[in-house]
Design a protein around this motif. Sequence first.
Motif, PDB file in Angstrom:
ATOM      1  N   SER A  54     -28.133  35.866 -25.068  1.00 50.91           N
ATOM      2  CA  SER A  54     -28.692  36.422 -23.839  1.00 50.91           C
ATOM      3  C   SER A  54     -27.891  37.603 -23.305  1.00 50.91           C
ATOM      4  N   LEU A  55     -26.631  37.721 -23.743  1.00 52.19           N
ATOM      5  CA  LEU A  55     -25.776  38.755 -23.182  1.00 52.19           C
ATOM      6  C   LEU A  55     -26.174  40.130 -23.698  1.00 52.19           C
ATOM      7  N   ARG A  59     -21.218  42.949 -13.370  1.00 45.18           N
ATOM      8  CA  ARG A  59     -22.669  43.151 -13.407  1.00 45.18           C
ATOM      9  C   ARG A  59     -23.052  44.378 -14.232  1.00 45.18           C
ATOM     10  N   GLN A  60     -22.064  45.045 -14.800  1.00 47.29           N
ATOM     11  CA  GLN A  60     -22.281  46.235 -15.625  1.00 47.29           C
ATOM     12  C   GLN A  60     -22.846  47.410 -14.817  1.00 47.29           C
ATOM     13  N   GLN A  71     -26.380  31.198  -9.005  1.00 44.14           N
ATOM     14  CA  GLN A  71     -27.290  32.174  -8.396  1.00 44.14           C
ATOM     15  C   GLN A  71     -26.968  32.375  -6.921  1.00 44.14           C
ATOM     16  N   HIS A 109     -24.125  34.742  -6.763  1.00 47.46           N
ATOM     17  CA  HIS A 109     -24.591  36.120  -6.921  1.00 47.46           C
ATOM     18  C   HIS A 109     -25.216  36.647  -5.630  1.00 47.46           C
ATOM     19  N   ILE A 153     -19.211  40.080 -18.841  1.00 46.71           N
ATOM     20  CA  ILE A 153     -20.538  40.122 -18.204  1.00 46.71           C
ATOM     21  C   ILE A 153     -20.817  38.778 -17.554  1.00 46.71           C
ATOM     22  N   LEU A 199     -24.050  36.909 -16.002  1.00 47.16           N
ATOM     23  CA  LEU A 199     -25.482  36.897 -15.726  1.00 47.16           C
ATOM     24  C   LEU A 199     -25.777  35.900 -14.606  1.00 47.16           C
ATOM     25  N   THR A 200     -27.036  35.827 -14.229  1.00 47.95           N
ATOM     26  CA  THR A 200     -27.425  34.903 -13.157  1.00 47.95           C
ATOM     27  C   THR A 200     -27.753  33.517 -13.685  1.00 47.95           C
ATOM     28  N   ASN A 201     -27.729  33.341 -15.001  1.00 48.55           N
ATOM     29  CA  ASN A 201     -27.984  32.030 -15.590  1.00 48.55           C
ATOM     30  C   ASN A 201     -26.717  31.484 -16.241  1.00 48.55           C
TER      31      ASN A 201
END
Length: 919
Positions: A265-266, A320-321, A709, A712, A799, A801-803
């Motif tokens: 997923s990354l 978050r890049q 989440q 975030h 990185i 992510l939100t998951n």
Amino acid sequence: MMGEIVYFPGVWPGERPHSELHFPACFAAVAHPTGGRPVPVASAWDPRRNEVVRERGRPGEPARAGRRREGPGQSGAAYQHCRPGRYFFLLSGWEQDDLTNQWLEWEATELQPALSAALYYLVVQGKKGEDVFSPVRRALTHIDHSLSRRSCPFLAGETESLADIVLWGALYPLLQDPAYLPEELGALHSWFQTLSSQEPCQRAAETVLKQQGALALRPYLQKQPQPSFLEGRAVSNEPEEEELATLSEEEIAMAVAAWEKGLESLPPVQPQQNPVLPVAGERNVLITSALPYVNNVPHLGNIIGCVLSADVFARYSRLRQWNTLYLCGTDEYGTATETKAMEEGLTPQEICDKYHVIHADIYRWFNISFDIFGRTTTPQQTKITQDIFQRLVARGFVLQDTVEQLRCEHCARFLADRFVEGMCPFCGYEEARGDQCDKCGKLINAIELKKPQCKVCRSCPVVKSSRHLFLDLPKLGKPLEEWLEKTLPGSDWTPNARFIIRSWLRDGLKPRCITRDLKWGTPVPLVGFEDKVFYVWFDATIGYLSITANYTDQWEKWWKNPEQVSLYQFMAKDNVPFHGLVFPCSALGAEDNYTLVSHLIATEYLNYEDGKFSKSRGVGVFGDMAQDTGIPADIWRFYLLYIRPEGQDSAFSWTDMLLKNNSELLNNLGNFINRAGMFVSKFFGGFVPEMVLTSDDRRLLAHVTLELQHYHQLLEKVRIRDALRSILTISRHGNQYIQVNEPWKRIKGSEADRQRAGTVTGLAVNIAALLSIMLQPYMPTVSATIQAQLQLPPPACSILLTNFLCTLPAGHQIGTVSPLFQKLENDQIESLRQRFSGGQAKASPKPAAVETMTTAGPQQIQVLMDEVTKQGNIVRELKAQKADKNQVAAEVAKLLDLKKQLALAEGKPLETPKGKKKK
């Protein structure tokens, strides 16, 4: 819909006002509908009839009553004080329908007990976070669900009703702090912001709370009995059971699907740019922290208010890049530098060189990740400042005027602001500076000071005339307000920043002097003013631009690119007028498409124990002293961020630092991550085992995902302190998961038990990996240590992510696991307290330790009690299993240490362990 005050609640014409008024009614009376004649409405709990009585019409007309059930901790006597307003006036034309009545009844019987408890904990007991939010969680969720279900902007329909005003007034003292207005309650958030943005409501807030926030309610709340709302349950950050049961099957399925994709997923890790520049079509984040004066050493309050807060957001942005540039530097011009140079017998340039190095070293030790840490004494600073000034002159935004100014005849010169001090004309503070009072925060003209003194020779200066230049703020008011109207909606300006700028606008803008009679500063390029320099606050904010120009010759891609760049500026609240008003006016007047602040993030003040930091008196910890304490930088970062003064002033406390380190870091976060890694090493040879997920495991994945989440959501809104709580909450989930599933037992059982132990261990170590990434903005060294111990793949380290992903799949080999944190001992902390107490009374170490620990609050004591209980269970389980004696002894030692901490926190004398003699 809403307008001026008609009558104050509880007061009929000719009656004497009550001294104690219920605050929703106070708000509602000010934010009142207009038009028509008064129609009084009273709402009160009648203890004789066990009824809520509502009267409509004039006094003496028949009353309507409705039976109600008393809630927990409620009594008729208490409810006579807690009612929406005795004699609250409606004006004709605003109907009060059944739905409005239901809301008013609910406000009196359900919302008020919960809200009163929350405000009592906040204002009287000084609690924060979950302790305050927990009593009102259910009520706020109810309002949110009701608004969402009806799809109406207001409680009773498409327009405001009495119910909206009363509930808004009830909630405002608490929800004005964004920490207690969760973004996930979207409908409630929108409703509250809509009402709060209306001018009558804003006027109501200012009238009733008098700029004190919830603290204005202290006299009323102090007279109330301590609420029993939370009695009988442990105070913690763990979600309640009913919250854990609200996950939908869809949420669980989505969390599992994301987990199973794992590292696939990354996205690709973007290579590091040098220099970092904005990219069209991508998110470009420009971050500044207020430039510290070069003439002093920053203390902990300076560090958390500016550079550390900004660093967390910068590190998060990189995770978050986003294209992120974080800059800061020393503010080197002005009176403060000249004063310091005189004190130390150096030239201003020598002072700047000396203290720039001191600042840079301090921030390097605190691991602040600047892309550039510059300074304002550069040719670029002169060039850009003079260019902006000349553009302002050409467009008619600079005035000339003769001003009365203090002159020291002994020193033979005019005295700039910081060369004068005296008594504040507003609050009477006797050490006010010539430009601002540190106590009340008001800006001052030096000639307004009472009993002024020259700071150099201590003689009394005289008032004489001097010609100066002024920025014509009134002329720039209209473009400023147009910019604010476009910028503020949807932005993340903190409430205090919005309030300060609104106050300036409300009071009316006045021309602002931008020159000083000094030698050390940016020269004024105008005939007749060659002997003057620019005022440091006109000059200093331009320092962000010049520092960027020294970083890259393409600086204009950041600073003249408002369409593509989001500018986040971090500061303490006293810097707000210059960043939110003076510099924007200068940039707007220059008409050169400058990037202006999108998100102005201002903290309140951090105090030290019961007072203020003072370098001269040796009170408090300053940046150059922190590293000498032996406490690692990451521990300082964690604690400062944990107590970050986001919504109100907070205080550094040695006792609290010890408790947070030993409970939150050592026994919660460190304990979980160490156990997860140790189980992999001890039971599975250092390789992550296969994981066969049960329904409970899938539910845990969903809970962790939701908390991630939430993390975030909070950090995107720059709610740094609250996002840290999400990390600790996930760690608690992990500890509970391990404790319930007992992999140390199952590993010795059947094949099914061994498989279960493998699943629990594998899932736990993946949670530890996630925590290592979430920790990166807060504790970068600890984060890197965890990632090295777990040998986390490099892409997963860069990185977030939100998951929640499975980043350590079955078969992954981890490295050597070792403890992350060390316990802080009470004698160590007491020694540091004495060392930094300055002129405070010294006490012998032993009594001081007991006395200090008795100040621990109920929450801290409860945390320690919980930890003692947990550790006691661990010891009993190990003994029942007849575990290795050394392992048992180590856990018993931890238990004894926790009991010692608890005894000290409760103020009890320490017991000598049996079988041992005192030395």
